[in-house]
Write a protein that holds these residues in place. Structure first.
Motif, PDB file in Angstrom:
ATOM      1  N   GLY A   1       0.792  -1.217   0.000  1.00 36.44           N
ATOM      2  CA  GLY A   1       0.000   0.000   0.000  1.00 36.44           C
ATOM      3  C   GLY A   1       0.826   1.270   0.000  1.00 36.44           C
ATOM      4  O   GLY A   1       0.271   2.363  -0.141  1.00 36.44           O
ATOM      5  N   HIS A   2       2.152   1.137   0.134  1.00 40.56           N
ATOM      6  CA  HIS A   2       2.991   2.325   0.263  1.00 40.56           C
ATOM      7  C   HIS A   2       3.905   2.551  -0.942  1.00 40.56           C
ATOM      8  O   HIS A   2       4.901   3.260  -0.836  1.00 40.56           O
ATOM      9  CB  HIS A   2       3.765   2.270   1.567  1.00 40.56           C
ATOM     10  N   ILE A   3       3.542   1.953  -2.078  1.00 38.88           N
ATOM     11  CA  ILE A   3       4.212   2.325  -3.318  1.00 38.88           C
ATOM     12  C   ILE A   3       3.679   3.688  -3.772  1.00 38.88           C
ATOM     13  O   ILE A   3       2.613   4.136  -3.331  1.00 38.88           O
ATOM     14  CB  ILE A   3       3.991   1.284  -4.430  1.00 38.88           C
ATOM     15  N   TYR A   4       4.417   4.346  -4.646  1.00 42.87           N
ATOM     16  CA  TYR A   4       3.978   5.633  -5.187  1.00 42.87           C
ATOM     17  C   TYR A   4       3.414   5.428  -6.597  1.00 42.87           C
ATOM     18  O   TYR A   4       4.162   5.154  -7.533  1.00 42.87           O
ATOM     19  CB  TYR A   4       5.136   6.623  -5.247  1.00 42.87           C
ATOM     20  N   PRO A   5       2.099   5.540  -6.781  1.00 38.14           N
ATOM     21  CA  PRO A   5       1.548   5.414  -8.131  1.00 38.14           C
ATOM     22  C   PRO A   5       1.754   6.702  -8.931  1.00 38.14           C
ATOM     23  O   PRO A   5       2.035   7.762  -8.372  1.00 38.14           O
ATOM     24  CB  PRO A   5       0.053   5.183  -7.872  1.00 38.14           C
TER      25      PRO A   5
ATOM     26  N   CYS B   1       1.312   8.177  -1.289  1.00 39.35           N
ATOM     27  CA  CYS B   1       1.492   6.790  -1.707  1.00 39.35           C
ATOM     28  C   CYS B   1       0.113   6.218  -2.054  1.00 39.35           C
ATOM     29  O   CYS B   1      -0.906   6.916  -1.960  1.00 39.35           O
ATOM     30  CB  CYS B   1       2.159   5.977  -0.599  1.00 39.35           C
ATOM     31  N   LEU B   2       0.058   4.960  -2.435  1.00 43.41           N
ATOM     32  CA  LEU B   2      -1.223   4.352  -2.824  1.00 43.41           C
ATOM     33  C   LEU B   2      -2.248   4.460  -1.702  1.00 43.41           C
ATOM     34  O   LEU B   2      -3.398   4.850  -1.930  1.00 43.41           O
ATOM     35  CB  LEU B   2      -0.999   2.885  -3.212  1.00 43.41           C
ATOM     36  N   GLU B   3      -1.850   4.144  -0.471  1.00 43.89           N
ATOM     37  CA  GLU B   3      -2.769   4.237   0.662  1.00 43.89           C
ATOM     38  C   GLU B   3      -3.217   5.676   0.887  1.00 43.89           C
ATOM     39  O   GLU B   3      -4.379   5.931   1.209  1.00 43.89           O
ATOM     40  CB  GLU B   3      -2.098   3.681   1.917  1.00 43.89           C
ATOM     41  N   GLY B   4      -2.294   6.598   0.712  1.00 40.90           N
ATOM     42  CA  GLY B   4      -2.616   8.002   0.921  1.00 40.90           C
ATOM     43  C   GLY B   4      -3.529   8.585  -0.136  1.00 40.90           C
ATOM     44  O   GLY B   4      -4.115   9.657   0.059  1.00 40.90           O
ATOM     45  N   LEU B   5      -3.679   7.882  -1.276  1.00 38.61           N
ATOM     46  CA  LEU B   5      -4.509   8.375  -2.371  1.00 38.61           C
ATOM     47  C   LEU B   5      -5.792   7.579  -2.570  1.00 38.61           C
ATOM     48  O   LEU B   5      -6.798   8.142  -3.020  1.00 38.61           O
ATOM     49  CB  LEU B   5      -3.716   8.343  -3.688  1.00 38.61           C
ATOM     50  N   ALA B   6      -5.779   6.274  -2.253  1.00 40.95           N
ATOM     51  CA  ALA B   6      -6.899   5.421  -2.664  1.00 40.95           C
ATOM     52  C   ALA B   6      -7.572   4.670  -1.524  1.00 40.95           C
ATOM     53  O   ALA B   6      -8.513   3.915  -1.775  1.00 40.95           O
ATOM     54  CB  ALA B   6      -6.419   4.419  -3.727  1.00 40.95           C
ATOM     55  N   SER B   7      -7.134   4.852  -0.292  1.00 39.65           N
ATOM     56  CA  SER B   7      -7.803   4.194   0.833  1.00 39.65           C
ATOM     57  C   SER B   7      -9.134   4.881   1.126  1.00 39.65           C
ATOM     58  O   SER B   7      -9.413   5.983   0.628  1.00 39.65           O
ATOM     59  CB  SER B   7      -6.919   4.255   2.078  1.00 39.65           C
ATOM     60  N   GLY B   8      -9.951   4.245   1.963  1.00 44.09           N
ATOM     61  CA  GLY B   8     -11.230   4.836   2.335  1.00 44.09           C
ATOM     62  C   GLY B   8     -11.095   6.238   2.916  1.00 44.09           C
ATOM     63  O   GLY B   8     -11.799   7.169   2.478  1.00 44.09           O
ATOM     64  N   PRO B   9     -10.198   6.453   3.907  1.00 45.96           N
ATOM     65  CA  PRO B   9     -10.038   7.808   4.453  1.00 45.96           C
ATOM     66  C   PRO B   9      -9.557   8.823   3.420  1.00 45.96           C
ATOM     67  O   PRO B   9      -9.945   9.989   3.471  1.00 45.96           O
ATOM     68  CB  PRO B   9      -8.995   7.602   5.560  1.00 45.96           C
ATOM     69  N   ALA B  10      -8.698   8.398   2.473  1.00 42.91           N
ATOM     70  CA  ALA B  10      -8.217   9.317   1.443  1.00 42.91           C
ATOM     71  C   ALA B  10      -9.355   9.749   0.521  1.00 42.91           C
ATOM     72  O   ALA B  10      -9.448  10.908   0.109  1.00 42.91           O
ATOM     73  CB  ALA B  10      -7.102   8.657   0.630  1.00 42.91           C
ATOM     74  N   ILE B  11     -10.226   8.801   0.199  1.00 43.04           N
ATOM     75  CA  ILE B  11     -11.379   9.118  -0.651  1.00 43.04           C
ATOM     76  C   ILE B  11     -12.283  10.127   0.047  1.00 43.04           C
ATOM     77  O   ILE B  11     -12.705  11.130  -0.537  1.00 43.04           O
ATOM     78  CB  ILE B  11     -12.140   7.823  -0.998  1.00 43.04           C
ATOM     79  N   LYS B  12     -12.576   9.859   1.308  1.00 43.95           N
ATOM     80  CA  LYS B  12     -13.476  10.749   2.052  1.00 43.95           C
ATOM     81  C   LYS B  12     -12.847  12.120   2.281  1.00 43.95           C
ATOM     82  O   LYS B  12     -13.549  13.146   2.280  1.00 43.95           O
ATOM     83  CB  LYS B  12     -13.843  10.108   3.383  1.00 43.95           C
TER      84      LYS B  12
END
Length: 292
Positions: free
Chosen positions: A161-165, A184-195
């Motif tokens: 989840g911590h790669i950079y897309p 990173c991927l988590e920072g852009l596409a996780s539930g909290p990032a979406i919200k």
């Protein structure tokens, strides 16, 4: 090990940041009781989990699939610890040691995503696949990889989840929510990032909202990268965000575009939903329990 008095019962603990899922059974596919408790402080949560397991009589072995980061090096004195997690109170928690001392039985330990990957490979969507990657997209994004029938461990466990897309052209200004890596991927596409940038979950947004295209693009990039780097035959995508209608189809379509029909064995690669649904994590925990 002396087998006198053994019951044939194994325990499973899927230790999540929001809840612990507990199970006992005679095998990963013969679960006789299941229970959930909220993840509170380590002292309260671990004590509740142990008490529930003890209520079912003698347990011969326990498997733990835990949120991380965790220490998986069995030569380390900190094997079985949750390490530098941002979850308040849980950093440096000796979760495997707690259950080993309480029960005096063999303990198996791995990440929650490696456990789920193992379960999907043996009993779920990857039963017919030579290799499998499991990606969960929810509060965070994590991944496990099964090659040669075993979870991949290196210096530590994968942190997919911590790669950079590559940033989507309509998503250039959002800085990301990961406290360590921002976008990173988590920072852009996780539930909290979406919200954080659209004020709602992906499933709550209209089907023609640009968020669906953006999130599908980021998730297709991790699928593309896994195929390119590992040649994983099956990529299983689960977690709350992936329950958004049509998201998996969008990811498949975008991943196919990114591949540009280049990869050898293209027809063998598949991107699928978990075959075990929400049971993948606890089934994986049960699979981690050592044989006795």
């Amino acid at each position: 090990m002396d087998l006198a008095g053994k019951t044939g019962l194994i325990g499973g603990i899927e230790a999540g940041g929001t809840k612990f899922v507990l199970a006992v059974g005679h095998s990963p596919t013969e679960i006789i009781a299941r229970h959930e408790i909220p993840t509170e402080s380590p002292a309260n949560t671990l004590a509740q989990a142990a008490a529930w397991l003890e209520s079912h009589g003698q347990i011969d072995a326990i498997g733990i699939a835990s949120f991380g980061p965790v220490e998986l090096d069995q030569s380390s004195p900190r094997w079985g610890y949750i390490t530098n997690t941002p979850k308040p109170g849980w950093a440096n928690c000796d979760i495997a040691g707690f259950f080993a001392e309480r029960f005096g039985v063999p303990i198996g330990f791995d990440t929650d995503v490696n456990g789920a990957a193992l379960a999907e490979h043996q009993h779920g969507a990857g039963r017919d696949a030579s290799s499998l990657a499991y990606i969960t997209v929810g509060t965070g994004i994590g991944g496990g990889l099964i090659l040669g029938g075993k979870p991949v461990h290196g210096a530590a466990h994968p942190e997919m989840g911590h790669i950079y897309p590559r940033r989507h052209s309509h998503d250039m200004n959002f800085e990301g929510t990961c406290p360590h890596h921002r976008d990173c991927l988590e920072g852009l596409a996780s539930g909290p990032a979406i919200k954080a940038r659209w004020g709602a979950s992906l499933s709550e947004l209209p089907s023609d909202h640009i968020a669906h295209e953006i999130i599908a693009d980021y998730l297709a990039q991790i699928a593309h990268s896994l195929i390119a780097m590992t040649a994983a035959e099956a990529i299983v995508m689960g977690g709350g965000v992936m329950k958004t209608p049509r998201l998996l189809d969008r990811v498949r379509k975008r991943a196919s575009e990114l591949s540009a029909a280049y990869f050898p064995g293209q027809a063998k690669h598949k991107i699928v939903a978990p075959g075990l649904g929400d049971q993948a994590g606890i089934t994986g925990a049960m699979l981690l329990a050592p044989s006795v």
